[in-house]
Design a protein around this motif. Structure first.
Motif, short mmCIF file in Angstrom:
data_model
loop_
_atom_site.label_atom_id
_atom_site.label_comp_id
_atom_site.label_asym_id
_atom_site.label_seq_id
_atom_site.Cartn_x
_atom_site.Cartn_y
_atom_site.Cartn_z
N ALA A 7 0.81 -1.15 0.09
CA ALA A 7 0.00 0.00 -0.18
C ALA A 7 0.76 1.22 -0.15
CB ALA A 7 -0.88 0.11 1.29
N ALA A 8 0.45 2.27 -0.92
CA ALA A 8 1.19 3.38 -0.96
C ALA A 8 0.25 4.55 -1.35
CB ALA A 8 2.41 3.19 -1.97
N GLY A 9 0.97 5.95 -1.24
CA GLY A 9 0.20 6.93 -1.70
C GLY A 9 -0.52 7.79 -0.69
N LEU A 10 -1.79 8.24 -0.72
CA LEU A 10 -2.44 9.07 0.14
C LEU A 10 -3.75 8.23 0.74
CD1 LEU A 10 -3.14 11.73 1.66
CD2 LEU A 10 -4.34 12.27 -0.34
N PHE A 11 -3.56 7.86 2.02
CA PHE A 11 -4.55 7.41 2.66
C PHE A 11 -5.34 8.35 3.74
CE2 PHE A 11 -3.34 3.57 0.98
CZ PHE A 11 -3.80 2.55 1.54
N PRO A 12 -6.30 9.42 3.24
CA PRO A 12 -6.47 10.46 4.09
C PRO A 12 -7.34 10.01 5.42
CG PRO A 12 -7.40 10.88 1.95
CD PRO A 12 -6.87 9.62 2.18
N ILE A 13 -6.95 10.60 6.54
CA ILE A 13 -7.91 10.27 7.93
C ILE A 13 -9.00 11.09 7.67
CG2 ILE A 13 -7.86 10.54 10.21
CD1 ILE A 13 -6.11 8.53 9.64
N ALA A 14 -10.12 10.38 7.56
CA ALA A 14 -11.47 11.12 7.22
C ALA A 14 -12.00 11.54 8.63
CB ALA A 14 -12.27 10.31 6.62
N PRO A 15 -12.43 13.25 8.79
CA PRO A 15 -13.13 13.46 9.75
C PRO A 15 -14.66 13.28 9.41
CG PRO A 15 -13.03 15.15 8.14
CD PRO A 15 -12.03 14.12 7.67
N THR A 16 -15.30 13.22 10.55
CA THR A 16 -16.78 12.72 10.55
C THR A 16 -17.72 14.02 10.58
OG1 THR A 16 -16.39 10.92 12.02
CG2 THR A 16 -18.47 11.51 11.76
N PRO A 17 -18.16 14.27 9.36
CA PRO A 17 -19.02 15.54 9.16
C PRO A 17 -20.14 15.60 9.98
CG PRO A 17 -18.48 14.25 7.19
CD PRO A 17 -18.30 13.39 8.14
N PHE A 18 -20.66 16.51 10.87
CA PHE A 18 -21.73 16.52 11.46
C PHE A 18 -22.42 18.02 11.14
CE2 PHE A 18 -18.57 14.46 14.49
CZ PHE A 18 -19.44 13.28 14.81
N SER A 193 4.43 -1.60 4.42
CA SER A 193 4.01 -0.11 4.10
C SER A 193 4.30 0.68 5.26
CB SER A 193 2.50 -0.13 3.57
OG SER A 193 2.17 1.20 3.44
N ILE A 194 4.92 1.92 5.04
CA ILE A 194 4.94 2.80 5.97
C ILE A 194 4.21 4.16 5.50
CG2 ILE A 194 6.54 4.24 7.57
CD1 ILE A 194 8.76 1.99 7.20
N LEU A 195 3.15 4.64 6.16
CA LEU A 195 2.50 5.76 5.88
C LEU A 195 2.70 6.73 7.37
CD1 LEU A 195 -0.86 4.72 3.92
CD2 LEU A 195 1.48 5.01 3.20
N THR A 196 2.94 7.97 6.95
CA THR A 196 3.19 8.95 7.87
C THR A 196 1.96 9.83 8.35
OG1 THR A 196 4.09 10.67 6.51
CG2 THR A 196 5.34 8.96 7.36
N GLY A 197 1.96 10.22 9.40
CA GLY A 197 0.82 11.20 10.01
C GLY A 197 1.26 12.46 10.36
#
Length: 309
Positions: A7-18, A193-197
């Motif tokens: 796995a690579a690229g962009l995995f956005p952390i999705a906010p929860t819309p309220f 895979s290493i994805l960063t935050g």
């Protein structure tokens, strides 16, 4: 689709819309998914720390997960399942995997202190969710207070074949990435895979140290995707130029306590979500803070027209 170590690229952390009254805004979930797809996301992570997961009812969490799975067909959806006890973790993990999730993300509880405790916890977590479920190690010592050395991460990876990814959020952490890739090069750790935050705050150099991409939230996910792509293409200066243009807003968004409020405000301004509301308890931006964010957006627009809102 199951999560793999490639796995690579962009995995956005999705906010929860309220909505303003605290209900989940399903219409904004759809527009948020569309924005992530347009930004070039290669996957997505839901129910993360910045997704306000602890504020959701179990049925809400599963419904939200399903909406992202349905809205992003063919792309892996990772679900945060961290919980104080293994019963709740097991229940959510099995439910989201049955619904079509690609894998789960597990953070260590703050009480862990020794290396053996950390390694033992992940062994028990894998036993709870099932060894057939791909999982992500969340290494976020600034918030979780658990210090994982590269050797501990290697032990977890080697002991658990279902470990597919590390979400790297140590700070400073560039040397940790280099050490882990060194383990891989010498053959003492299998590839993962290493994805960063960290809100993308160090993404420019994390990519150069061997990260595969970003798993984080920022109000301009397309910038994160572009930096990952440019670095992969060897266009170092272009990647840094784009990153540097966004750095003032990235920094502002990293403020403890109000970072999510800043992110949601900008996403609202950009049309990703209809409201910047958080489910209570949640921080709110003052009028002066909003004016400062608007100023940063105006300055950014001179270098990146996508900020012209």
């Amino acid at each position: 689709m199951r999560l793999t170590s490639s796995a690579a690229g962009l995995f956005p952390i999705a906010p929860t819309p309220f909505t303003a009254d605290g209900a989940i805004d399903h219409g904004s979930v759809e527009t948020l998914i569309a924005a992530y797809l347009a930004a070039g996301a290669t996957g997505v992570t839901v129910l993360g720390i910045m997704g306000e997961a602890p504020k959701l009812e179990p049925d809400e969490a599963l419904d939200l997960t399903g909406r992202f799975i349905d809205g992003m067909p063919g792309l892996p959806v990772i679900v945060g399942v961290s919980a104080p006890g293994f019963a709740a973790m097991r229940s959510l993990a099995r439910a989201v995997m049955d619904r079509g999730a690609a894998g789960v993300m597990i953070a260590p509880p703050p009480a862990l202190r020794t290396d053996d405790q950390i390694v033992g916890y992940y062994a028990q977590a894998v036993e709870a969710v099932g060894a057939d479920v791909p999982f992500v190690i969340q290494d976020y010592p600034l918030t979780l207070t658990v210090q994982m050395t590269p050797k501990v991460i290697r032990r977890i990876v080697e002991d658990n074949p279902s470990c597919a990814m590390l979400k790297h959020e140590d700070w400073p952490g560039l040397e940790k990435i280099s050490t882990l890739r060194g383990f891989q090069a010498e053959g003492s750790m299998r590839p993962i895979s290493i994805l960063t935050g960290n809100g993308g705050l160090f993404l420019d150099f994390e990519m150069e140290r061997g990260a595969d991409g970003a798993m984080t939230g920022y109000a301009f996910p397309e910038m994160l995707a572009d930096v990952v792509r440019l670095q992969a293409e060897g266009r170092r200066d272009e990647a840094h130029d784009l990153f540097d243009a966004h750095l003032p807003l990235l920094r502002y968004e990293q403020q403890q306590g109000v970072g999510l409020a800043v992110r949601k405000y900008v996403m609202m301004r950009r049309g990703f979500i209809a409201s910047a509301a958080q489910r209570k308890p949640g921080a709110a931006l003052s009028a002066r803070a909003k004016a400062e964010v608007d100023y940063l957006l105006a300055r950014l627009a001179a270098k990146d027209p996508r900020a012209a809102v």
